[in-house]
Motif scaffolding. Structure first.
Motif, PDB file in Angstrom:
ATOM      1  N   LEU A  63      -0.694  12.138   2.555  1.00 29.41           N
ATOM      2  CA  LEU A  63      -0.666  10.708   2.272  1.00 29.41           C
ATOM      3  C   LEU A  63      -0.510   9.967   3.499  1.00 29.41           C
ATOM      4  N   TYR A  67      -3.338   7.307   5.036  1.00 30.06           N
ATOM      5  CA  TYR A  67      -3.233   6.032   5.343  1.00 30.06           C
ATOM      6  C   TYR A  67      -3.190   5.522   6.665  1.00 30.06           C
ATOM      7  N   ARG A  95      -3.745  -1.447   0.973  1.00 33.15           N
ATOM      8  CA  ARG A  95      -3.294  -0.343   0.060  1.00 33.15           C
ATOM      9  C   ARG A  95      -2.267   0.563   0.801  1.00 33.15           C
ATOM     10  N   ALA A  96      -2.732   0.721   1.961  1.00 32.80           N
ATOM     11  CA  ALA A  96      -1.597   1.638   3.049  1.00 32.80           C
ATOM     12  C   ALA A  96      -0.458   0.858   3.306  1.00 32.80           C
ATOM     13  N   ARG A  98       0.896  -1.839   1.410  1.00 38.39           N
ATOM     14  CA  ARG A  98       1.790  -1.729   0.156  1.00 38.39           C
ATOM     15  C   ARG A  98       2.409  -0.354   0.027  1.00 38.39           C
ATOM     16  N   TRP A  99       1.675   0.627   0.180  1.00 31.89           N
ATOM     17  CA  TRP A  99       2.555   1.874  -0.023  1.00 31.89           C
ATOM     18  C   TRP A  99       3.575   2.108   1.199  1.00 31.89           C
ATOM     19  N   GLY A 102       6.603   0.133  -0.161  1.00 35.67           N
ATOM     20  CA  GLY A 102       7.033   0.611  -1.096  1.00 35.67           C
ATOM     21  C   GLY A 102       8.233   1.574  -0.649  1.00 35.67           C
ATOM     22  N   ILE A 103       7.848   2.605   0.194  1.00 36.90           N
ATOM     23  CA  ILE A 103       8.768   3.272   1.083  1.00 36.90           C
ATOM     24  C   ILE A 103       9.826   2.773   1.609  1.00 36.90           C
ATOM     25  N   ILE A 108       9.216   4.295  -3.398  1.00 38.48           N
ATOM     26  CA  ILE A 108       8.684   5.369  -3.121  1.00 38.48           C
ATOM     27  C   ILE A 108       9.279   6.061  -2.187  1.00 38.48           C
ATOM     28  N   PRO A 110       8.608   9.667  -0.444  1.00 39.66           N
ATOM     29  CA  PRO A 110       7.625  10.311   0.117  1.00 39.66           C
ATOM     30  C   PRO A 110       8.536  12.134   0.336  1.00 39.66           C
TER      31      PRO A 110
END
Length: 139
Positions: A63, A67, A95-96, A98-99, A102-103, A108, A110
């Protein structure tokens, strides 16, 4: 670099990659370096970014690779004639981000190596300790 040529083909497709790969190699290198730094900025407080981005082959987090490639391609799309494909690049870039946010927020988690503190212990995800100054109510 962290992102390999084959990684771009998964994200963008073979034909579009040929167009992107015709860009100046220095421009591609700079876009990759900037993307790695952008991703690192989100991960650095908790994760060991040096270990993450020095990993090679199948040891890389897929991922993070995807990203990071999306961010590189977003940066490269700015130098294409008439901003070809900029809508999909912007969508994948958002999208990247937002991810990564989130981390950063702890929603999120990972599978990445944790950063070490000065004592050599791993960082604690999602826990921060704060204290207000002690009140002294001596009248």
């Amino acid at each position: 670099m962290f992102v390999e040529a084959e990684d771009y083909k998964v994200v963008i497709g073979d034909a579009a990659f040929k167009i992107i790969s015709q860009a100046d190699p220095d421009t591609v290198f700079n876009a990759e370096f900037e993307a790695v730094e952008e991703v690192s900025g989100y991960l650095r407080p908790v994760y060991d970014t040096e270990a993450i981005f020095s990993a090679v082959g199948n040891r890389r987090n897929r991922l993070i690779v995807m990203y990071t490639a999306d961010i590189v391609l977003y940066n490269l799309s700015a130098c294409l004639p008439q901003k070809m494909g900029s809508e999909i690049r912007k969508e994948r870039y958002d999208r990247a981000i937002r991810w990564l946010e989130g981390i950063q927020a702890g929603r999120i988690v990972p599978d990445l190596p944790l950063a070490k503190d000065s004592d050599g212990n791993g960082a604690t995800i999602g826990t921060s300790w704060h204290s207000a100054p002690k009140l002294n109510h001596d009248w």
